[in-house]
Write a protein that holds these residues in place. Sequence first.
Motif: not given
Length: 378
Positions: A96, A101-103, A106
């Motif tokens: 992440w 990226d979005h958690p 990720a």
Amino acid sequence: MCTLALLSATAADPAGSEGSDRSGDQGPQLLPDDRAVAAATGRGIVALEAMTHVGPAVPGRRLAAALPVASLFSRRLRWSLAGIVAAVTGLAVASWLTTGDHPLHAAYITLLDIFAINHPALEEAPERKTLQILAGFLGLLLLPVLVAAALEGLGAFRSATALRRPPRGLSGHVVLLGLGKIGARVLVRLRELEIPVVCVESDPEARGLALARRMRVPVVLGDVTEEGVLEAARIHRAHALLALTSADTTNLEAALYARAVRPDLRVVMRLYEDDFATAVYRTLRAAHPAALTRSRSVTHLAAPAFAGAMMGRQILGAIPVERRVLLFAALDVAGHPQLEGRTVVESFRPGAWRVIALDTASPAQRLPDLSSTPGEAA
């Protein structure tokens, strides 16, 4: 309070008949009058006393405890699983932070890399390639841990469904011989009283084995007449022996062998014929006067209840008084000249019957089963 029975005066005499028909005046007396009670000094009594319960009802206790989750896996395996979860979390956080990226995305990419179902990061940044390689190594470490977890969990469940063996340091317990109808009911009662029990059963298909397995009670499978079976039940450190099989010879042989191992052991035997039970009782009491011995004929104890039921009486219960039985029954007063129109004192017949309670409710409000509570009847 009223006295329901006087116990035998020969309880300490090895030659006594302990409540049989041959005991005469020295045997137990059922439903004695006040004069007989006053004259019976030094004898034990069976008394009836009214008791009331104050406070909320106590909920029933579960007989079988659930299998703890912690017992499914060993401590080393739990630490291994915790380490892998921490490593997966660390890789997801690193993905992440490096990719932006979005958690959740990720974490999803990290799981794909761990299970080797993601595309190779050939054209990705060096950080992404490094994370994918680390995730691959973590996936290789995860496989044996999952296999070990599956095997340990299966072994734990198999152990939970198997019969327990008596612990080595067990003492002060009750050895219950026989897990048939009577043995199973006695086992339930003993566990309700929180009394430690070790069961001995020769039939692997006995109806009480499933009950003992659910209640986590130690069981020894084997013929009690064979050497080593009672020793496996820790009979030398037991508090009492209950021989409740349907075979009189098996119960007698078990009692004799147990007394040979421990002369002061308390023994209760189930025997079919009452005269034989009386003879066995007198012989064992004469051989071991310091020990507590009881032999009971099940048919003899149950006969009054069957006879009362055939006469149309509602049997509420029975109390064994040495080798005799005191029966509690409910019946309508109407149609019985010995009871109808008489007071409680006038209807009393010493040695025959005694009125201990009256149901004064109207016929429409009476309970169909007097042994149940109003809530149960509704």
